[in-house]
Design an enzyme around this catalytic site. Structure first.
Site, PDB file in Angstrom:
ATOM      1  N   LYS A 143     -26.362  16.134  32.396  1.00  0.00           N
ATOM      2  CA  LYS A 143     -26.601  14.752  32.814  1.00  0.00           C
ATOM      3  C   LYS A 143     -27.107  13.870  31.677  1.00  0.00           C
ATOM      4  CE  LYS A 143     -25.850  15.504  37.270  1.00  0.00           C
ATOM      5  NZ  LYS A 143     -24.971  14.720  38.119  1.00  0.00           N
ATOM      6  N   ARG A 157     -19.453  19.052  34.238  1.00  0.00           N
ATOM      7  CA  ARG A 157     -19.558  20.097  35.254  1.00  0.00           C
ATOM      8  C   ARG A 157     -19.561  21.510  34.690  1.00  0.00           C
ATOM      9  NH1 ARG A 157     -21.612  16.915  39.106  1.00  0.00           N
ATOM     10  NH2 ARG A 157     -20.178  15.291  39.785  1.00  0.00           N
ATOM     11  N   ASP A 215     -33.135  10.624  38.985  1.00  0.00           N
ATOM     12  CA  ASP A 215     -31.857  10.617  39.690  1.00  0.00           C
ATOM     13  C   ASP A 215     -31.974  11.390  41.001  1.00  0.00           C
ATOM     14  OD1 ASP A 215     -29.213   9.913  40.063  1.00  0.00           O
ATOM     15  OD2 ASP A 215     -28.444  11.680  39.031  1.00  0.00           O
ATOM     16  N   THR A 254     -25.567   7.888  30.591  1.00  0.00           N
ATOM     17  CA  THR A 254     -25.533   7.222  31.894  1.00  0.00           C
ATOM     18  C   THR A 254     -25.207   5.771  31.612  1.00  0.00           C
ATOM     19  OG1 THR A 254     -27.251   8.694  32.743  1.00  0.00           O
ATOM     20  CG2 THR A 254     -26.870   6.659  33.971  1.00  0.00           C
ATOM     21  N   ASP A 295     -23.379   8.041  36.676  1.00  0.00           N
ATOM     22  CA  ASP A 295     -24.112   9.224  36.225  1.00  0.00           C
ATOM     23  C   ASP A 295     -23.086  10.249  35.740  1.00  0.00           C
ATOM     24  OD1 ASP A 295     -26.072  11.170  35.877  1.00  0.00           O
ATOM     25  OD2 ASP A 295     -25.970  11.821  37.965  1.00  0.00           O
ATOM     26  N   GLU A 325     -19.968   9.898  38.446  1.00  0.00           N
ATOM     27  CA  GLU A 325     -20.619   9.830  39.763  1.00  0.00           C
ATOM     28  C   GLU A 325     -20.941   8.363  40.024  1.00  0.00           C
ATOM     29  OE1 GLU A 325     -24.004  12.495  39.883  1.00  0.00           O
ATOM     30  OE2 GLU A 325     -22.737  14.201  40.427  1.00  0.00           O
ATOM     31  N   GLU A 340     -22.924   5.593  41.600  1.00  0.00           N
ATOM     32  CA  GLU A 340     -24.269   5.473  42.156  1.00  0.00           C
ATOM     33  C   GLU A 340     -24.751   4.029  42.047  1.00  0.00           C
ATOM     34  OE1 GLU A 340     -27.112   8.346  40.734  1.00  0.00           O
ATOM     35  OE2 GLU A 340     -25.601   9.938  40.541  1.00  0.00           O
ATOM     36  N   HIS A 364     -22.129  14.046  49.987  1.00  0.00           N
ATOM     37  CA  HIS A 364     -22.061  14.610  48.638  1.00  0.00           C
ATOM     38  C   HIS A 364     -22.677  16.008  48.631  1.00  0.00           C
ATOM     39  CE1 HIS A 364     -22.041  14.867  44.284  1.00  0.00           C
ATOM     40  NE2 HIS A 364     -23.347  15.025  44.253  1.00  0.00           N
ATOM     41  N   GLU A 418     -15.777  16.254  44.071  1.00  0.00           N
ATOM     42  CA  GLU A 418     -15.474  16.217  45.499  1.00  0.00           C
ATOM     43  C   GLU A 418     -13.992  15.956  45.734  1.00  0.00           C
ATOM     44  OE1 GLU A 418     -18.097  13.864  48.010  1.00  0.00           O
ATOM     45  OE2 GLU A 418     -19.526  13.790  46.356  1.00  0.00           O
ATOM     46  N   GLN A 443     -23.009  22.131  33.627  1.00  0.00           N
ATOM     47  CA  GLN A 443     -23.896  22.020  34.797  1.00  0.00           C
ATOM     48  C   GLN A 443     -23.909  23.325  35.597  1.00  0.00           C
ATOM     49  OE1 GLN A 443     -23.063  18.691  37.408  1.00  0.00           O
ATOM     50  NE2 GLN A 443     -24.827  19.102  38.707  1.00  0.00           N
TER      51      GLN A 443
HETATM   52 MN    MN Z   1     -26.101  11.871  40.066  1.00  0.00          MN
END
Ligand code: MN
Length: 445
Positions: free
Chosen positions: A260, A244, A141, A264, A240, A206, A208, A148, A381, A247
């Site tokens: 993570k 948080r 990843d 996914t 993804d 996320e 992606e 970002h 974000e 994380q």
């Molecule tokens: Mn990611």
């Protein structure tokens, strides 16, 4: 007879081509005859089979072989899917999948002389359960959007590292799925000064792009940037899912780790590199004061045509919205053109130390955030790292995902003068955590 087109395009990209499958000709169909993405599906009681999406139908490849409609490289490509997955097809050089694409385009074309026989190889997508398209040996990843990266940390500036190489970590291949649910994980986190373990409070998505590797490189054999494209089999959408609270706590000094590897999710259809050729655009224009790439990550071709014009959206539907039949609400509206690093640069850098990539390996592009507020491609974000609740049209708000929330990701490649093509969708609902004790008992059963 073959009509030559610029930029390695061919008759399969001709926007005037129509399919005898009517649903493929609708404006804004995800799977017009110019797309022809590969996927793996099954029906109740059958083995996994490989097909190509066209409109609301799947063309079953082995059914075409059985009907004697494929020859030469096209037949060889289709026979590589006999075991019900895409890895063997991916491991062939792209000319085989290209020959198959060319033949499929002719068979499905509106004036096809094999219309009846081809029609017998069609399966409605509505009857298919889509599966993971390949056995994914490795999943890497990246973090390739400067927008970002800058919104990721308070007061951030673009680091010299970020400007110099496409940042990535080795993620978890075993937890990549095509599925429509994600169970809220139990995680360790720190709140105030207390370290505790329990259901995550900070589930995020996320948005992606996934990149499937075709033919791989040998261990110890790096690949120059202008050859990188030959190693791409195709693209899908990728969520993804990011946890948080763990994380933030676990990523000192390494990580991410468990943040993570909950899950996914990817969209089931792999849009080939060849199908994406009309949508190539110039690479991202850097600020002149930022570093330009080192020579191994630089080429004129990559600068002029290393990007892709792909419009992408992430949308939410809460449990309350679903019960009231309120449609999905768009949270993110972005474009792959905002990526600071191109796919070719990611691949070249990945292989630059001699690391071997294998057919079916998956790369995540990293969160595809752009400069505008609405192009922020994850909640972290959008909510300014947990500071600003996000209002929803029905009066609800969200900082992080609640149980019952669904996230849907969609994407569409567009170019003037060409038929735009879609990626289908990836959609999943957040399910409540099981209690830890129940989880242990469930695992023991
Ligand atoms: Mn990611």
């Amino acid at each position: 007879m073959e009509k030559r087109m610029p930029n390695e395009l061919n008759v399969t990209h001709d926007p005037a081509r129509k399919s005898f499958v009517e649903s493929a000709n609708k404006p804004n169909a995800d799977f017009p005859i110019q797309n022809l993405p590969f996927g793996v599906y099954k029906r109740p009681g059958t083995q996994h089979r490989v097909g190509v999406a066209t409109g609301d139908q799947i063309v079953d490849l082995l059914a075409l072989v059985d009907a004697g409609l494929l020859q030469g490289d096209a037949q060889k490509a289709a026979l590589a899917t006999t075991n019900g997955g895409l890895n063997d097809l991916m491991s062939l050089r792209n000319p085989h999948s290209s020959a198959l694409r060319s033949r499929l385009s002719d068979l499905l074309e509106i004036s096809s002389s094999h219309r009846e026989a081809t029609g017998r190889a069609l399966v409605p997508i509505s009857q298919a359960q889509m599966q993971l398209p390949a056995k994914i040996g490795n999943f890497t990843d990246f973090m390739a959007s400067s927008f970002h990266a800058l919104r990721h940390r308070p007061g951030a500036v673009l680091s010299k590292t970020f400007q110099s190489l496409p940042v990535a970590y080795h993620s978890r291949a075993s937890t990549v799925r095509v599925q429509q649910a994600i169970r809220r994980p139990n995680v360790q986190r720190q709140i105030a000064d207390i370290v505790e373990f329990g259901p995550s409070h900070e589930m995020d998505y996320e948005l992606e792009l996934g990149i499937f590797i075709g033919v791989g490189n040998q261990l110890g054999a790096p690949v120059p940037i202008d050859d990188a494209r030959d190693y791409i089999f195709g693209f899908c959408l990728l969520n993804d899912w990011s946890i948080r609270d763990v994380q933030r706590w676990e990523s000192v000094p390494l990580g991410p780790f468990l943040a993570k590897s909950t899950l996914t999710t990817i969209s089931p259809w792999v849009v080939t590199e060849e199908a994406m050729r009309p949508f190539k655009i110039a690479a991202f224009k850097r600020d002149p004061i930022e570093s330009s790439p080192l020579p191994y990550l630089f080429s004129q071709t990559n600068e002029s045509a290393g990007g892709y014009n792909i419009e992408l959206e992430a949308a939410i539907r809460t449990e309350t919205m679903r019960r009231a039949s309120v449609p999905f609400h768009t949270l993110t509206r972005t474009n792959f053109r905002h990526m600071y690093w191109t796919v070719a640069q990611m691949l070249t850098h990945h292989m630059s130390n001699g690391c071997s990539l294998l057919p079916g390996d998956l790369l995540g592009s990293g969160t595809i955030s752009g400069p505008e507020d609405e192009s922020a491609a994850c909640l972290m974000e959008l909510n300014a790292r947990g500071a600003r609740p996000i209002p929803l049209p029905n009066g609800e708000t969200r900082l992080w995902l609640a149980d019952g929330d669904e996230i849907r990701i969609t994407g569409r490649a567009v170019a003037n003068g060409y038929a735009s093509i879609g990626f289908g969708e990836s959609q999943a609902r957040v399910e409540p955590a099981v209690q830890w004790q129940e989880r242990i008992e469930a695992a023991a059963e």
